[in-house]
Design a protein around this motif. Structure first.
Motif, PDB file in Angstrom:
ATOM      1  N   SER A 178       0.829  -1.199   0.000  1.00  0.00           N
ATOM      2  CA  SER A 178       0.000   0.000   0.000  1.00  0.00           C
ATOM      3  C   SER A 178       0.869   1.258   0.000  1.00  0.00           C
ATOM      4  O   SER A 178       0.593   2.223  -0.713  1.00  0.00           O
ATOM      5  CB  SER A 178      -0.918  -0.011   1.229  1.00  0.00           C
ATOM      6  OG  SER A 178      -1.748   1.117   1.262  1.00  0.00           O
ATOM      7  N   ALA A 179       1.941   1.227   0.786  1.00  0.00           N
ATOM      8  CA  ALA A 179       2.872   2.363   0.846  1.00  0.00           C
ATOM      9  C   ALA A 179       3.573   2.561  -0.488  1.00  0.00           C
ATOM     10  O   ALA A 179       3.769   3.697  -0.946  1.00  0.00           O
ATOM     11  CB  ALA A 179       3.895   2.120   1.961  1.00  0.00           C
ATOM     12  N   LEU A 180       3.957   1.457  -1.126  1.00  0.00           N
ATOM     13  CA  LEU A 180       4.629   1.543  -2.422  1.00  0.00           C
ATOM     14  C   LEU A 180       3.705   2.159  -3.473  1.00  0.00           C
ATOM     15  O   LEU A 180       4.133   3.005  -4.268  1.00  0.00           O
ATOM     16  CB  LEU A 180       5.084   0.151  -2.868  1.00  0.00           C
ATOM     17  CG  LEU A 180       5.823   0.080  -4.206  1.00  0.00           C
ATOM     18  CD1 LEU A 180       7.106   0.895  -4.164  1.00  0.00           C
ATOM     19  CD2 LEU A 180       6.120  -1.369  -4.576  1.00  0.00           C
ATOM     20  N   CYS A 181       2.455   1.746  -3.467  1.00  0.00           N
ATOM     21  CA  CYS A 181       1.490   2.293  -4.429  1.00  0.00           C
ATOM     22  C   CYS A 181       1.298   3.790  -4.209  1.00  0.00           C
ATOM     23  O   CYS A 181       1.166   4.561  -5.170  1.00  0.00           O
ATOM     24  CB  CYS A 181       0.153   1.568  -4.304  1.00  0.00           C
ATOM     25  SG  CYS A 181       0.188  -0.151  -4.846  1.00  0.00           S
ATOM     26  N   SER A 182       1.292   4.202  -2.966  1.00  0.00           N
ATOM     27  CA  SER A 182       1.171   5.626  -2.639  1.00  0.00           C
ATOM     28  C   SER A 182       2.375   6.400  -3.164  1.00  0.00           C
ATOM     29  O   SER A 182       2.232   7.490  -3.735  1.00  0.00           O
ATOM     30  CB  SER A 182       1.040   5.801  -1.122  1.00  0.00           C
ATOM     31  OG  SER A 182       1.012   7.160  -0.762  1.00  0.00           O
ATOM     32  N   CYS A 183       3.569   5.839  -2.980  1.00  0.00           N
ATOM     33  CA  CYS A 183       4.800   6.503  -3.439  1.00  0.00           C
ATOM     34  C   CYS A 183       4.878   6.555  -4.956  1.00  0.00           C
ATOM     35  O   CYS A 183       5.303   7.566  -5.533  1.00  0.00           O
ATOM     36  CB  CYS A 183       6.020   5.783  -2.870  1.00  0.00           C
ATOM     37  SG  CYS A 183       6.220   5.973  -1.075  1.00  0.00           S
ATOM     38  N   VAL A 184       4.489   5.477  -5.610  1.00  0.00           N
ATOM     39  CA  VAL A 184       4.483   5.456  -7.077  1.00  0.00           C
ATOM     40  C   VAL A 184       3.515   6.500  -7.614  1.00  0.00           C
ATOM     41  O   VAL A 184       3.813   7.221  -8.575  1.00  0.00           O
ATOM     42  CB  VAL A 184       4.107   4.049  -7.595  1.00  0.00           C
ATOM     43  CG1 VAL A 184       3.828   4.085  -9.097  1.00  0.00           C
ATOM     44  CG2 VAL A 184       5.224   3.056  -7.297  1.00  0.00           C
ATOM     45  N   SER A 185       2.355   6.610  -6.974  1.00  0.00           N
ATOM     46  CA  SER A 185       1.376   7.618  -7.377  1.00  0.00           C
ATOM     47  C   SER A 185       1.932   9.026  -7.190  1.00  0.00           C
ATOM     48  O   SER A 185       1.743   9.896  -8.053  1.00  0.00           O
ATOM     49  CB  SER A 185       0.094   7.450  -6.557  1.00  0.00           C
ATOM     50  OG  SER A 185      -0.830   8.494  -6.835  1.00  0.00           O
ATOM     51  N   ALA A 186       2.621   9.253  -6.068  1.00  0.00           N
ATOM     52  CA  ALA A 186       3.226  10.564  -5.811  1.00  0.00           C
ATOM     53  C   ALA A 186       4.267  10.898  -6.871  1.00  0.00           C
ATOM     54  O   ALA A 186       4.361  12.043  -7.335  1.00  0.00           O
ATOM     55  CB  ALA A 186       3.852  10.587  -4.422  1.00  0.00           C
ATOM     56  N   THR A 187       5.058   9.900  -7.270  1.00  0.00           N
ATOM     57  CA  THR A 187       6.089  10.119  -8.278  1.00  0.00           C
ATOM     58  C   THR A 187       5.480  10.431  -9.635  1.00  0.00           C
ATOM     59  O   THR A 187       5.893  11.386 -10.316  1.00  0.00           O
ATOM     60  CB  THR A 187       6.994   8.877  -8.395  1.00  0.00           C
ATOM     61  OG1 THR A 187       7.623   8.635  -7.127  1.00  0.00           O
ATOM     62  CG2 THR A 187       8.058   9.075  -9.454  1.00  0.00           C
ATOM     63  N   ILE A 188       4.493   9.653 -10.036  1.00  0.00           N
ATOM     64  CA  ILE A 188       3.868   9.857 -11.348  1.00  0.00           C
ATOM     65  C   ILE A 188       3.141  11.195 -11.404  1.00  0.00           C
ATOM     66  O   ILE A 188       3.057  11.829 -12.467  1.00  0.00           O
ATOM     67  CB  ILE A 188       2.925   8.685 -11.663  1.00  0.00           C
ATOM     68  CG1 ILE A 188       3.747   7.407 -11.888  1.00  0.00           C
ATOM     69  CG2 ILE A 188       2.056   8.975 -12.886  1.00  0.00           C
ATOM     70  CD1 ILE A 188       2.933   6.182 -12.188  1.00  0.00           C
ATOM     71  N   SER A 189       2.640  11.661 -10.263  1.00  0.00           N
ATOM     72  CA  SER A 189       1.939  12.945 -10.240  1.00  0.00           C
ATOM     73  C   SER A 189       2.842  14.111 -10.619  1.00  0.00           C
ATOM     74  O   SER A 189       2.360  15.182 -11.012  1.00  0.00           O
ATOM     75  CB  SER A 189       1.328  13.187  -8.856  1.00  0.00           C
ATOM     76  OG  SER A 189       2.339  13.382  -7.885  1.00  0.00           O
ATOM     77  N   LEU A 190       4.159  13.909 -10.515  1.00  0.00           N
ATOM     78  CA  LEU A 190       5.119  14.950 -10.898  1.00  0.00           C
ATOM     79  C   LEU A 190       5.331  15.018 -12.407  1.00  0.00           C
ATOM     80  O   LEU A 190       5.940  15.963 -12.906  1.00  0.00           O
ATOM     81  CB  LEU A 190       6.465  14.695 -10.210  1.00  0.00           C
ATOM     82  CG  LEU A 190       6.477  14.827  -8.692  1.00  0.00           C
ATOM     83  CD1 LEU A 190       7.777  14.286  -8.108  1.00  0.00           C
ATOM     84  CD2 LEU A 190       6.274  16.276  -8.277  1.00  0.00           C
ATOM     85  N   TYR A 191       4.839  14.001 -13.115  1.00  0.00           N
ATOM     86  CA  TYR A 191       5.079  13.925 -14.563  1.00  0.00           C
ATOM     87  C   TYR A 191       3.786  13.979 -15.372  1.00  0.00           C
ATOM     88  O   TYR A 191       3.839  13.833 -16.599  1.00  0.00           O
ATOM     89  CB  TYR A 191       5.828  12.641 -14.904  1.00  0.00           C
ATOM     90  CG  TYR A 191       7.202  12.557 -14.290  1.00  0.00           C
ATOM     91  CD1 TYR A 191       8.318  13.062 -14.956  1.00  0.00           C
ATOM     92  CD2 TYR A 191       7.399  11.989 -13.036  1.00  0.00           C
ATOM     93  CE1 TYR A 191       9.591  12.993 -14.398  1.00  0.00           C
ATOM     94  CE2 TYR A 191       8.667  11.907 -12.465  1.00  0.00           C
ATOM     95  CZ  TYR A 191       9.760  12.417 -13.149  1.00  0.00           C
ATOM     96  OH  TYR A 191      11.001  12.342 -12.582  1.00  0.00           O
ATOM     97  N   THR A 192       2.655  14.152 -14.722  1.00  0.00           N
ATOM     98  CA  THR A 192       1.386  14.195 -15.438  1.00  0.00           C
ATOM     99  C   THR A 192       0.545  15.377 -14.979  1.00  0.00           C
ATOM    100  O   THR A 192       0.692  15.851 -13.843  1.00  0.00           O
ATOM    101  CB  THR A 192       0.593  12.884 -15.223  1.00  0.00           C
ATOM    102  OG1 THR A 192      -0.637  12.946 -15.954  1.00  0.00           O
ATOM    103  CG2 THR A 192       0.273  12.666 -13.756  1.00  0.00           C
ATOM    104  N   LYS A 193      -0.320  15.837 -15.862  1.00  0.00           N
ATOM    105  CA  LYS A 193      -1.222  16.930 -15.524  1.00  0.00           C
ATOM    106  C   LYS A 193      -2.598  16.420 -15.104  1.00  0.00           C
ATOM    107  O   LYS A 193      -3.464  17.209 -14.723  1.00  0.00           O
ATOM    108  CB  LYS A 193      -1.361  17.877 -16.723  1.00  0.00           C
ATOM    109  CG  LYS A 193      -0.071  18.592 -17.094  1.00  0.00           C
ATOM    110  CD  LYS A 193      -0.286  19.538 -18.259  1.00  0.00           C
ATOM    111  CE  LYS A 193       1.010  20.269 -18.618  1.00  0.00           C
ATOM    112  NZ  LYS A 193       0.819  21.207 -19.768  1.00  0.00           N
TER     113      LYS A 193
END
Length: 267
Positions: A178-193
């Motif tokens: 669950s923590a990994l999915c949260s971190c991956v989402s946070a990372t991808i949010s920096l590259y998408t609008k």
């Protein structure tokens, strides 16, 4: 610390916990409570270690919870990153602090937020199971129909010797995904609008892996099946391999997180 506490007190960052609690409540009222009618003081099938959602051998409710886990895990503090990028907060914040400090603080908060999003509902589910069913350890003979083995359960010997330690292990393992999915989402949010792309990224990855696990069952393993205490797979992958892949993905996520912060925070 006070700044983050005030900011995280916003109820919208608790959306993931609320969704997790909703799914757990469905399991409690539609599965656990009806099982209490079969308690007769003799049958050991309905006990906390077999009734909690991680050991739901009927499959339906546990599959629903674990399959949606990557989706509602991204409805926590990781949303702060996308908001900071949209509001131009990076430019103001990074004038006072370094990119590394901001990345460490927000990435860590995203990690622990994601961990608690699953750990809290699972903990509540276990507490309700303890309240509804007799606190009796599973019996190797009477509960042999569950099919607990080394191929379907990590540390399977604990199921009969120390079932709550095994449950805690699976709760922590679920919290880590669950923590990994949260971190991956946070990372991808920096590259998408698109915020929905960031939120659904972990879910889509798990969905693809789940489909591939049916096509290539000895090569690709679905995180959904690994997290269920009585896994439906024929042979679980070695735990050391799972941990190695986990930390590689986590490190890559953090690396691209720092690059994303730098990309959005430098004029």
């Amino acid at each position: 610390m006070k700044y983050w506490f005030i900011r995280l007190s916003n109820v919208k960052y608790l959306s993931g916990v609320f969704v997790g609690l909703l799914l757990i409540s469905i399991h409690i009222f539609l599965d656990m409570v009806p099982r209490t009618h079969y308690l007769d003081g003799i049958n050991l099938l309905h006990i906390p270690s077999t009734a909690w959602i991680g050991n739901d051998f009927s499959g339906g409710y546990s599959m629903l919870f674990y399959f949606l886990l990557p989706l509602f895990s991204a409805l926590g503090a990781n949303l702060i990153v996308f908001e900071d990028k949209q509001d131009g907060y990076f430019l103001r914040f990074l004038q006072k602090r370094s990119i590394t400090k901001y990345s460490l603080s927000t990435f860590s908060i995203s990690f622990f937020s994601g961990f608690l999003i699953s750990f809290i509902p699972l903990g509540l589910n276990l507490l309700i199971a303890l309240a509804l069913f007799p606190n009796i350890a599973p019996d190797a003979l009477l509960n042999s129909n569950l099919g607990v083995s080394t191929s379907s359960t990590y540390f399977s010997q604990l199921f009969f010797s120390n079932p709550y330690l095994l449950i805690f292990f699976y709760m922590v393992m679920t919290g880590c995904l669950s923590a990994l999915c949260s971190c991956v989402s946070a990372t991808i949010s920096l590259y998408t609008k698109n915020i929905y792309t960031a939120i659904s990224s972990g879910f889509l990855i798990v969905l693809v892996m789940t489909i591939l696990s049916y096509v290539l069952p000895t090569i690709v393993y679905s995180p959904v099946f690994i997290l269920i205490e009585l896994s439906p797979v024929q042979q679980l992958p070695h735990l050391s391999i799972v941990m190695a892949i986990y930390f590689i993905i986590l490190c890559l996520s953090f690396y691209y997180f720092i690059k994303g912060v730098k990309k959005n925070g430098v004029i």
